[in-house]
Design an enzyme around this catalytic site. Structure first.
Site, short mmCIF file in Angstrom:
data_model
loop_
_atom_site.label_atom_id
_atom_site.label_comp_id
_atom_site.label_asym_id
_atom_site.label_seq_id
_atom_site.Cartn_x
_atom_site.Cartn_y
_atom_site.Cartn_z
N ASP A 142 72.95 90.28 25.01
CA ASP A 142 74.41 90.02 24.85
C ASP A 142 74.88 90.72 23.74
O ASP A 142 76.08 90.17 23.08
CB ASP A 142 74.75 88.52 24.82
N GLY A 171 73.26 90.65 32.46
CA GLY A 171 74.79 90.61 32.81
C GLY A 171 75.39 91.68 32.01
O GLY A 171 75.84 91.27 30.63
N GLN A 217 68.63 92.75 28.18
CA GLN A 217 68.32 91.70 27.08
C GLN A 217 68.41 92.43 25.95
O GLN A 217 69.02 93.43 25.71
CB GLN A 217 67.03 91.13 27.48
P1 IMP Z 1 64.35 84.83 31.99
O1 IMP Z 1 64.73 86.17 31.63
O2 IMP Z 1 65.44 84.03 33.13
O3 IMP Z 1 63.21 84.48 32.18
O4 IMP Z 1 64.72 83.91 30.84
C1 IMP Z 1 64.18 83.94 29.35
C2 IMP Z 1 64.88 83.95 28.35
O5 IMP Z 1 65.50 85.10 28.12
C3 IMP Z 1 65.82 82.57 28.23
O6 IMP Z 1 66.19 82.22 26.85
C4 IMP Z 1 67.13 83.49 28.72
O7 IMP Z 1 68.35 82.84 28.29
C5 IMP Z 1 67.08 84.80 28.03
N1 IMP Z 1 67.79 85.70 28.66
C6 IMP Z 1 67.35 86.36 29.88
N2 IMP Z 1 68.16 87.58 30.19
C7 IMP Z 1 69.16 87.52 29.23
C8 IMP Z 1 70.24 88.24 29.14
O8 IMP Z 1 70.81 89.05 29.69
N3 IMP Z 1 71.11 88.10 27.72
C9 IMP Z 1 70.54 87.20 27.01
N4 IMP Z 1 69.59 86.13 27.20
C10 IMP Z 1 68.96 86.41 28.34
#
Ligand code: IMP
Length: 469
Positions: A56, A83, A266
């Protein structure tokens, strides 16, 4: 390969190489092999853009600005957990799977082999992009080696997360369980989806195995193989025109001198190896992931740019040493609109942490960093930068791998005067208030790389480059 070429190659490599070796020369490979294995032209500039914090960071905007100079845009890891927000002419667009530079005309976006793809999410996103006037059929390519997310991955993500003692705070999109199948060598790839004979066999095995697992461990109802087969076969037909051999696609593009922008999702601190494990996502969000996740060599990458916010945010659980106290948290969250673009969850906010950002600069080999959301700090009387962690009497200067240690660390801050002046209209570094310039110069010194781009608002035009990038 034609016979004539094959025999020429054989006589070249064995005949001349052996003769050369006999005369004591080191020239073992024949010069004429060069017509078989032609080097790529090096005049282009391939760029990787990575998040240098916990995601983000505002990568969507930076990618949108820098993709003007690129021909091909590539996503190489993650899935629709990402996103990336782009605002053009007052209209907001959030990209989840499709590379976010596609709002520029004549670009082509590849979803690389390292991405985990939920076909339903991809089709919805393509439809939204089409409605914005993008020729999706021409512009979106999908690697046949990418792995597919199925509804059982999402269900597993949710029930596993609910059962964890230390929650990760996943997005619940099935990302982790899909990567588990990939590494366990039981995943289903886009190439399988396009194979009408193989797909039903693979799918049946997966559905049966997941149903057994869900029942035994979580007492969850089963998924219907027939329903999934019908639904995913329809997705396969819809996606087929977009499917390419990603390696060949990028190789051909580079041979034509096209410039490629690899778009990390990410951020470094969410990287499965280099992040705050286990509070991470399940892929390599760092620059190295661009090679494995797109099928290009490290030598194909010319530049790496890390993106940092002027402060720090994170979504989900895990240690966050510079996290703001509640009142300041609310203030910055409201000003920076710090709510997840995918899940809408409020982001945790804190001061700039130079230890994590420098860790990211090292891991990614950043040539420069882009700083976003400087304007969010415009009203602060003082701004703080974390330059070390204190653990009892010890001061730590490198980002630690031990999360228990990180959780108990206290940040060591350097305080600088705030600028208390709006920065949204600045179009060059010199136009920023002197205190903002000082803040940025201090970040540069701490990160040991130049700042190449500064963003001071959400609009496309609220960003300016520094130097030639
Ligand atoms: P996952 O990717 O859904 O398995 O989530 C694992 C961790 O990564 C969690 O703490 C999510 O909030 C974080 N996370 C996954 N995608 C994003 C992103 O695009 N932005 C910020 N945090 C993310």
């Amino acid at each position: 390969m034609p016979n004539s070429l094959r025999s020429r190659q054989r006589s070249n490599s064995l005949g001349r190489g052996a003769r050369g070796a006999g005369r004591g020369t080191t020239k073992a490979f024949p010069v004429s092999l060069s017509h078989v294995c032609r080097p790529l032209p090096r005049r282009h500039k391939n760029l990787v853009i990575v998040g240098a914090q916990w995601g983000d960071e505002g990568k969507g905007k930076i990618i949108d600005v820098l993709s003007e100079d690129a021909d091909i845009l590539v996503r190489y890891q993650g899935g629709h957990n990402a996103g990336h927000t782009v605002i053009v002419d007052g209209h907001e667009f959030i990209f989840h799977l499709i590379p976010s530079g596609l709002l520029h005309k004549h670009k082509v976006g590849l979803i690389g082999n390292g991405v985990v793809v939920d076909p339903e999410a991809l089709i919805n996103e393509m439809d939204r992009l089409q409605a914005r006037g993008v020729d999706v059929r021409r512009a979106v390519k999908l690697s046949d080696q990418a792995h597919l997310i199925f509804p059982y991955h999402k269900r597993l993500d949710i029930v596993e997360e609910a059962g964890r003692t230390g929650r990760i705070g996943t997005t619940g999109r099935g990302i982790g369980p899909c990567y588990v199948d990939k590494i366990a060598r039981s995943g289903i790839r886009v190439a399988d989806l396009c194979d009408a004979e193989e797909f039903p066999i693979k799918l049946r095995a997966c559905v049966e195995e997941k149903n057994r697992l869900l029942k035994a461990l979580y007492d969850e109802p089963p998924f219907s193989y027939d329903e999934l087969l019908a639904r995913y076969s329809a997705y396969g037909k819809r996606l087929a025109p977009h499917v390419v051999n990603g390696v060949r696609f990028l190789r051909d593009a580079m041979a034509q001198g096209k410039r490629i922008l690899f778009e990390g999702a990410q951020g470094t601190l969410l990287d499965i190896d280099h992040g705050t494990y286990p509070y991470v996502t399940s892929s390599n969000a760092t620059a190295g992931g661009a090679c494995t996740g797109a099928g290009v060599a490290p030598t194909a990458i010319d530049r790496v740019i890390g993106v940092v916010k002027a402060y720090t945010t994170r979504v989900g659980e895990g240690p966050f040493p510079t996290e703001f106290p509640p009142v300041l948290m609310e203030r910055i969250r409201a000003k920076g609109k710090e709510f997840g673009a995918t899940t809408g969850r409020p982001r945790r906010c804190g001061w700039f942490d130079a230890l994590i950002a420098r860790h990211a600069v090292w891991v990614n080999g950043c040539d420069a960093v882009a700083v976003t959301k400087l304007d969010v700090l415009d009203e602060m009387d003082t701004v703080q930068i974390c330059v070390g962690y204190r653990d009892g009497k010890k001061t730590i200067h490198d980002f630690p791998s031990n999360m228990r240690l990180l959780s108990r660390c206290q940040p060591v801050y350097e305080s600088l005067p705030g600028w208390r002046t709006p920065t949204g209209d600045a179009a060059a570094f010199d136009e920023l208030p002197p205190a903002a310039q000082r803040y940025l110069k201090r970040l540069e010194a701490l990160l040991e790389v130049p700042i190449c781009l500064i963003s001071t608002g959400s609009k496309r035009e609220q960003a300016f480059k520094i130097g030639r990038w």
